[in-house]
Design an enzyme around this catalytic site. Sequence first.
Site, PDB file in Angstrom:
ATOM      1  N   THR A 112       3.181  -8.947   1.688  1.00  0.00           N
ATOM      2  CA  THR A 112       3.217  -7.960   2.788  1.00  0.00           C
ATOM      3  C   THR A 112       2.905  -9.110   3.880  1.00  0.00           C
ATOM      4  O   THR A 112       2.679 -10.199   3.997  1.00  0.00           O
ATOM      5  CB  THR A 112       1.284  -6.558   2.751  1.00  0.00           C
ATOM      6  OG1 THR A 112       1.906  -6.659   1.515  1.00  0.00           O
ATOM      7  CG2 THR A 112       0.863  -6.564   4.145  1.00  0.00           C
ATOM      8  N   ASP A 154       1.954   2.552  -5.057  1.00  0.00           N
ATOM      9  CA  ASP A 154       1.040   2.673  -5.089  1.00  0.00           C
ATOM     10  C   ASP A 154       0.247   3.833  -4.256  1.00  0.00           C
ATOM     11  O   ASP A 154      -0.705   4.690  -4.159  1.00  0.00           O
ATOM     12  CB  ASP A 154       1.862   2.732  -2.477  1.00  0.00           C
ATOM     13  CG  ASP A 154       0.540   1.143  -3.237  1.00  0.00           C
ATOM     14  OD1 ASP A 154       0.062  -0.152  -3.369  1.00  0.00           O
ATOM     15  OD2 ASP A 154       1.201   0.603  -1.905  1.00  0.00           O
ATOM     16  N   ARG A 171       6.330   3.855   7.147  1.00  0.00           N
ATOM     17  CA  ARG A 171       6.045   3.651   5.571  1.00  0.00           C
ATOM     18  C   ARG A 171       6.899   4.602   5.453  1.00  0.00           C
ATOM     19  O   ARG A 171       7.213   5.608   4.749  1.00  0.00           O
ATOM     20  CB  ARG A 171       4.693   3.848   4.952  1.00  0.00           C
ATOM     21  CG  ARG A 171       4.016   3.457   4.002  1.00  0.00           C
ATOM     22  CD  ARG A 171       2.570   3.133   3.537  1.00  0.00           C
ATOM     23  NE  ARG A 171       2.047   3.470   2.693  1.00  0.00           N
ATOM     24  CZ  ARG A 171       1.713   2.057   1.730  1.00  0.00           C
ATOM     25  NH1 ARG A 171       2.898   1.510   1.357  1.00  0.00           N
ATOM     26  NH2 ARG A 171       1.441   2.501   0.124  1.00  0.00           N
ATOM     27  N   ASN A 205       5.490  -3.816  -0.879  1.00  0.00           N
ATOM     28  CA  ASN A 205       4.627  -3.690  -1.848  1.00  0.00           C
ATOM     29  C   ASN A 205       4.376  -5.146  -2.798  1.00  0.00           C
ATOM     30  O   ASN A 205       4.385  -6.026  -1.992  1.00  0.00           O
ATOM     31  CB  ASN A 205       4.391  -2.539  -3.010  1.00  0.00           C
ATOM     32  CG  ASN A 205       3.284  -2.407  -3.461  1.00  0.00           C
ATOM     33  OD1 ASN A 205       2.731  -3.174  -2.932  1.00  0.00           O
ATOM     34  ND2 ASN A 205       3.557  -2.207  -4.713  1.00  0.00           N
ATOM     35  N   GLY A 233      -1.991  -8.312   0.859  1.00  0.00           N
ATOM     36  CA  GLY A 233      -4.038  -8.918   0.058  1.00  0.00           C
ATOM     37  C   GLY A 233      -3.695  -7.261  -0.746  1.00  0.00           C
ATOM     38  O   GLY A 233      -4.960  -7.329  -1.148  1.00  0.00           O
ATOM     39  N   THR A 238       5.783  -3.924   4.425  1.00  0.00           N
ATOM     40  CA  THR A 238       5.533  -4.525   2.697  1.00  0.00           C
ATOM     41  C   THR A 238       6.802  -3.654   2.067  1.00  0.00           C
ATOM     42  O   THR A 238       7.242  -3.022   2.537  1.00  0.00           O
ATOM     43  CB  THR A 238       4.201  -4.435   2.197  1.00  0.00           C
ATOM     44  OG1 THR A 238       4.246  -4.810   1.059  1.00  0.00           O
ATOM     45  CG2 THR A 238       3.987  -2.429   2.123  1.00  0.00           C
ATOM     46  N   SER A 290      -1.686   3.492   1.086  1.00  0.00           N
ATOM     47  CA  SER A 290      -2.215   2.371   1.414  1.00  0.00           C
ATOM     48  C   SER A 290      -3.563   2.082   2.162  1.00  0.00           C
ATOM     49  O   SER A 290      -4.083   2.265   2.358  1.00  0.00           O
ATOM     50  CB  SER A 290      -1.393   1.595   2.610  1.00  0.00           C
ATOM     51  OG  SER A 290      -0.938   0.520   2.798  1.00  0.00           O
ATOM     52  N   SER A 291      -3.448   0.204   1.732  1.00  0.00           N
ATOM     53  CA  SER A 291      -4.697   0.047   2.140  1.00  0.00           C
ATOM     54  C   SER A 291      -4.201  -0.787   3.714  1.00  0.00           C
ATOM     55  O   SER A 291      -4.939  -1.750   3.711  1.00  0.00           O
ATOM     56  CB  SER A 291      -5.176  -1.368   1.659  1.00  0.00           C
ATOM     57  OG  SER A 291      -5.807  -0.274  -0.317  1.00  0.00           O
TER      58      SER A 291
HETATM   59  O1  DON Z   1       0.320  -0.668   0.924  1.00  0.00           O
HETATM   60  C1  DON Z   1      -0.322  -0.837   0.576  1.00  0.00           C
HETATM   61  O2  DON Z   1      -1.585  -0.822   0.158  1.00  0.00           O
HETATM   62  C2  DON Z   1       0.100  -2.929  -0.750  1.00  0.00           C
HETATM   63  N1  DON Z   1       1.681  -1.623  -0.464  1.00  0.00           N
HETATM   64  C3  DON Z   1      -0.123  -3.417   0.159  1.00  0.00           C
HETATM   65  C4  DON Z   1       0.296  -4.662  -0.880  1.00  0.00           C
HETATM   66  C5  DON Z   1       0.360  -5.642  -0.450  1.00  0.00           C
HETATM   67  O3  DON Z   1      -0.353  -5.988   0.360  1.00  0.00           O
HETATM   68  C6  DON Z   1       0.731  -6.778  -1.289  1.00  0.00           C
HETATM   69  N2  DON Z   1      -0.024  -7.900  -1.477  1.00  0.00           N
HETATM   70  N3  DON Z   1      -0.675  -8.901  -0.843  1.00  0.00           N
END
Ligand code: DON
Length: 564
Positions: A377, A419, A107, A397, A469, A395, A448-449
């Site tokens: 993502t 983030d 990341r 983002n 997401g 991603t 991050s998620s």
């Molecule tokens: O790392 C993360 O949690 C976010 N940057 C992820 C972004 C994302 O999933 C956008 N969407 N669909």
Amino acid sequence: MVKGILKISPINKILISKYSLIAFFLTLLLFFSLFLKAESFAVATRHYLATDIGMKVLEEGGNAIDAAVAIAFALAVVNPSAGNLGGGGFMLIHLSDTDETLSIDYRERAPQKSFEKMFQDDLGNVIKGLSLNSILASGVPGTVSGMFYAADNFGTIDIKSLIQPSIDLAKNGFVLSDFQAKNLNKYKIKFSKNKESKEIFTRPNGFSGGEILIQQNLSRTLERIAQNGKEEFYSGDTAKKISNFFQINGGYLSLEDLNQYELRILSPVCGSYRDYKICSMAPPSSGGIALVQILNILENFELKEFDHNSERYLKTLISVMDYAYKDRAKHLGDPDFFDVPQDLLTSKKYAKDIYQQIQEKKLPSKANVTIVEGEETTHFSIIDKWGNAVSNTYTLNTAYGSGIIPTGTGILMNNEMDDFSSKPGYPNAYGLIGSEANKIQPKKTPLSSMSPVIIFQDEKPFLITGSPGGSTIITSVLQEIINVLDFQMSLEESSKKSRIHFQHLPDILFHEQFDESLIESLKKEKKLLNRKIGEIHSILLKDGGIEAFSDERRPDGKASSVYK
Ligand code: DON
């Protein structure tokens, strides 16, 4: 009787021949079952061209890691909203030879010049948009480093040939789907702020489906990377092009930042759920801890006795999600900078305490925040014929990241700095709030998620899954897991079930399609917002068979499997 010589009566002879026949058939069966297993492999990704590239690698004898690297480079070309060279992500790998499961954290890291209040004005107010759409929005990208590490350490094929299909796709172009054409048109204003983005990703009258998208500069960059290795991106020509652009335009990201980028090999967070073992990403992702915590709490309920998606079932999920996201905001951040209480949060005892509070109808307290849309993502899942598995989410983002392409590179840069928590309690694009744990610091990784998951049954990969997401990644993946593990659904069935998402703050229940009466009843307790939730790409290895499925919530995805 002489040792070694057996006297066999006629009746014994019949028995022996019967048994040897059975033994023969059993051996045959075993041989075939091994053979069958040896020839099963699958890929599920966001874009059919990337899936085809991955399947070809597997068909020609490459392993899951080779396929992952080829797919990641391909998605950077054919799925520019999320696939990337200018972003980062997490790769969870299971190696069948050693039964080892590990993860690569590639990341983005905060540039060295970043500081805690970089997105605030003199009065301490957060300047809207700065962490998403400006030259300050990008972290130092990790994707190229991650892919080279994976290929060098676990792959079997020369990385040049894994990158080649992407070079060809960028140079010769690929056909835009209707969905992609519309999506590019939707972000026209974002692209128009940068010269190269505007040239590549906009047309005076907009794109139409069926049009060919050529990315010459990206193809040249990919060629140089294939030729010169990852140094091309971190210290070579490409690095200089990127850092010069940032310097000229008032950014912080420097050549030194690129030179010093380091990925991390992290032990995944693993827990147990009923008879299964679940592994996902450790911090700096919140995914692994949140999923294990939620599943630990849910283990106290006899979920399969609930009606799926009934009011009682949904309310149970909502309460559990509420607790997990509250803990996420308070306790989670980059483990190199903040002491994350991982053991506590993933313990069965802690889960039992929360279960008891839920039974007593106690819920965490609230405040109000808003949420904007962020919709890109990308996740892919792979299993090869040896049983090696890859679950990868990466991603930029939000869609197309910051929309900025450093001149001459064709590389869209991420806007992952959003983030971080720009200010304690101030929501990011996904309405997620954070605290001290996730404040901005030089070289730190934003929370991050992203939750690439591998679930094991009897120590063998059983379900490989993940989703895009933003904040809804964790809850989408969670519902996939429960649908398959508790409700025994196929991947297709699971994907057709409506999902919900609740993240403590804002106090809004995101939901897909439900009966009017159920909606009315949920409305009495929560503000509701109807929208699509998640986009799962999974592989399920069940009863000796294999199922791969790409969520149909968005077009262009493809899952392929071979079982022979
Ligand atoms: O790392 C993360 O949690 C976010 N940057 C992820 C972004 C994302 O999933 C956008 N969407 N669909």
